[in-house]
Design an enzyme around this catalytic site. Sequence first.
Site, short mmCIF file in Angstrom:
data_model
loop_
_atom_site.label_atom_id
_atom_site.label_comp_id
_atom_site.label_asym_id
_atom_site.label_seq_id
_atom_site.Cartn_x
_atom_site.Cartn_y
_atom_site.Cartn_z
N LEU A 1 -0.95 -8.46 2.72
CA LEU A 1 0.17 -8.37 3.66
C LEU A 1 0.64 -9.74 4.14
O LEU A 1 -0.13 -10.69 4.23
CB LEU A 1 -0.21 -7.49 4.84
CG LEU A 1 -0.48 -6.03 4.48
CD1 LEU A 1 -0.90 -5.23 5.71
CD2 LEU A 1 0.74 -5.39 3.82
N GLU B 1 2.82 -24.54 4.15
CA GLU B 1 2.33 -24.48 2.78
C GLU B 1 2.34 -23.08 2.20
O GLU B 1 2.49 -22.91 0.97
CB GLU B 1 0.91 -25.06 2.73
CG GLU B 1 0.84 -26.56 2.94
CD GLU B 1 0.83 -26.98 4.39
OE1 GLU B 1 0.89 -28.20 4.66
OE2 GLU B 1 0.73 -26.07 5.27
N ARG C 1 0.08 -40.39 -8.58
CA ARG C 1 1.12 -39.67 -7.82
C ARG C 1 2.49 -40.29 -8.08
O ARG C 1 3.50 -39.59 -8.13
CB ARG C 1 0.80 -39.69 -6.33
CG ARG C 1 0.70 -41.08 -5.71
CD ARG C 1 0.62 -41.04 -4.21
NE ARG C 1 0.35 -42.36 -3.64
CZ ARG C 1 0.72 -42.72 -2.43
NH1 ARG C 1 1.38 -41.89 -1.64
NH2 ARG C 1 0.43 -43.93 -1.98
N ASP D 1 4.94 -2.92 10.14
CA ASP D 1 4.87 -3.60 11.44
C ASP D 1 3.55 -4.35 11.61
O ASP D 1 3.50 -5.39 12.24
CB ASP D 1 5.10 -2.63 12.59
CG ASP D 1 4.28 -1.35 12.50
OD1 ASP D 1 3.62 -1.13 11.47
OD2 ASP D 1 4.32 -0.55 13.45
N GLN E 1 -8.21 -35.08 5.38
CA GLN E 1 -7.12 -35.28 4.42
C GLN E 1 -7.60 -35.25 2.97
O GLN E 1 -6.79 -35.36 2.06
CB GLN E 1 -6.44 -36.62 4.68
CG GLN E 1 -6.08 -36.88 6.12
CD GLN E 1 -5.07 -35.90 6.67
OE1 GLN E 1 -3.94 -35.84 6.19
NE2 GLN E 1 -5.48 -35.10 7.65
N LYS F 1 4.43 7.56 11.35
CA LYS F 1 3.56 7.61 10.19
C LYS F 1 3.23 9.05 9.86
O LYS F 1 2.95 9.87 10.75
CB LYS F 1 2.28 6.82 10.50
CG LYS F 1 1.50 6.32 9.30
CD LYS F 1 0.47 5.30 9.74
CE LYS F 1 -0.23 4.67 8.56
NZ LYS F 1 -1.13 3.58 9.00
N HIS G 1 0.83 -1.21 0.00
CA HIS G 1 0.00 0.00 0.00
C HIS G 1 0.86 1.26 0.00
O HIS G 1 0.38 2.34 -0.36
CB HIS G 1 -0.95 0.01 1.20
CG HIS G 1 -0.27 -0.15 2.52
ND1 HIS G 1 0.23 -1.34 2.97
CD2 HIS G 1 0.00 0.75 3.51
CE1 HIS G 1 0.77 -1.17 4.16
NE2 HIS G 1 0.65 0.08 4.52
N SER H 1 4.92 -39.23 0.12
CA SER H 1 3.54 -39.45 -0.31
C SER H 1 3.27 -38.82 -1.67
O SER H 1 2.58 -39.42 -2.51
CB SER H 1 2.57 -38.87 0.73
OG SER H 1 2.61 -39.62 1.92
N HIS I 1 -4.96 6.76 7.83
CA HIS I 1 -4.48 5.65 7.02
C HIS I 1 -5.28 5.56 5.72
O HIS I 1 -6.51 5.62 5.72
CB HIS I 1 -4.62 4.33 7.78
CG HIS I 1 -4.13 3.14 7.04
ND1 HIS I 1 -2.82 2.70 7.11
CD2 HIS I 1 -4.76 2.28 6.18
CE1 HIS I 1 -2.68 1.63 6.35
NE2 HIS I 1 -3.84 1.36 5.77
#
Length: 615
Positions: A116, A355, A307, A146, A416, A238, A68, A334, A252
Amino acid sequence: MHYEQLASLGQQLRVDAVRAADAAGSGHPTSSMSAADIAAVLLSHHLRFDFDHPEHPGNDRFVLSKGHASPLLYAMYKAAGAVDDDELLTFRKLGSRLEGHPTPRLPWVDVATGSLGQGLPVGVGIALAGKRLDEIPYRVYVLSGDSEMAEGSVWEAVEHAAYNHLDNLTLIVDVNRLGQRGPTRHEHDLDAYARRLHAFGWHTIEVDGHDVEAVDRAFAEARSTIRQPTAILAATRKGRGVAAVEDREGFHGKPVKDAEAAIAELGGPRSLHVEVQRPPEASGRKTARNGAPELPRFDIGDTVATRTAYGHALEALGSARGDVVALDAEVSDSTRTEFFAKAHPERYFECYIAEQQLVAAAVGLQTRGYVPYASTFAAFLTRAYDFVRMAAVSRAGINLVGSHAGVAIGQDGPSQMGLEDLAMFRSVHGSTVLHPCDANQTAKLVAAMADLEGVRYLRTSRGDMPVLYGPDEPFPVGGSKVLRSHGDDDKATIVAAGVTVHEALKAADLLAEYGIPVRVIDLYSVKPVDTETLNDAAGATGCLLTVEDHHPEGGLGDAVADAFSDGRPAPRMARLAVRNMPASATPEEQLHEAGIDAEAIAAAVRLLVERVIAP
């Protein structure tokens, strides 16, 4: 520049941020003003970048995670002579390259930011490329706010960077105390951030972010730190320099109300120009190609999990192409990425159970020209969906592979089972979604993915399945295969993908006993979809039944329905999908309980045909 000039450059960057937001009538000038002194020092003294040749392999990389604050980035580009003042004032206007949050429409921007918590994880991927693959001493600088230090993805990246000793990575945290709605969690407590980062193994430096000399020393210290990434924690204010907004809540994301007065308070417009240091000479990466990959070949009638075919195909692709890299989230045994890891360990990246960092690292690696294949369970890619979405905004080319999809995985149960993945990836702009049903098909599609654009997703299955196709069968992306057809005698068409292709073939045999000939289509390309073949089948049979090991929303059924959304007459359609909440059971029991096995398919076709061609 001397420190007085650096301070003056900081004011220039503030003025230009105020001007750009004022011209746009929107934007985040106060978030830009807090980091202006940091940006001035980095641009003038430490960044090595050839703006005329953004593809130079030795260029340092700068990621504005707090996207931003784009007015600050564009003001930096103006100071470096990359954009002129007229273009600066097109900020946020239709057709402008200077978007509200930066994207790679600008040649100096590697990745889109604004969601963010993503800049540092992607920066880790870029730094990994420099350290382990390119072996070029460029540095990666990430400017973070921050507020975003509260994001869990940041801490995935923090740990990954420390574990890999990424001393070519510098995080600068603009600790300006205020978020969107008020104070941040730790406000100006720099030590609160330092303790956490230090605990993860980072070198930390605490500075006054408006003291350009201190900031300059901090950057120099970061460059000299060995085997640790560095975080510069800079206390700032700021809206710095304009009393009406400095360190005040409620401003902001808003232009400064009286821009003319603010500019005067900042000392007026300036025209300082920065001669950014050129990068050292560096040779490009060595990624030799050894011709077409020698893909694995499987015999018709064998039983092989897709797989497993993926793992062998990826290994072969890695042998043929030095630009192919693989990543996994601690499930390589796997997903079968372990085959690549053993054959090409120098190009394999273990991301552990993180992930978001997995996908972010893939995005970072592709900015350096690599072709990443990132793998985990299909269900767990949902955790990283925002990174997938932003990868599309970044125009990133990444391959994501989700294994253990659908109820067919059996006893592990619903936590799963990837049952949302097709919908998730179909909704991504410019994506490709592939769902093979046998080993040879999988191998061919793995190789084809490497040369596609955008986000590419391949869905693989856990269980062994019969090989239906010969190893020389072509599988163009956007195509399909008609596995059964009796020509004009076909009474209905069954459309399936993955494990349901095999159930559809069994159902066709059952239906033949009732004197109902059917057409079976293997729709392995879910996006783009083979509209022509589907329309031919609709015209010939009038009835389509889709069968998918996926929730009914957004998957194969919707992909088929979309093929008839252009106004032409649509066939009668029915859908079989996973509508129940599965529990633990064998794969066969799961398919039966979900109503997507051969018995359910045959029953659905009989009902569909009876309704359409009742005597």
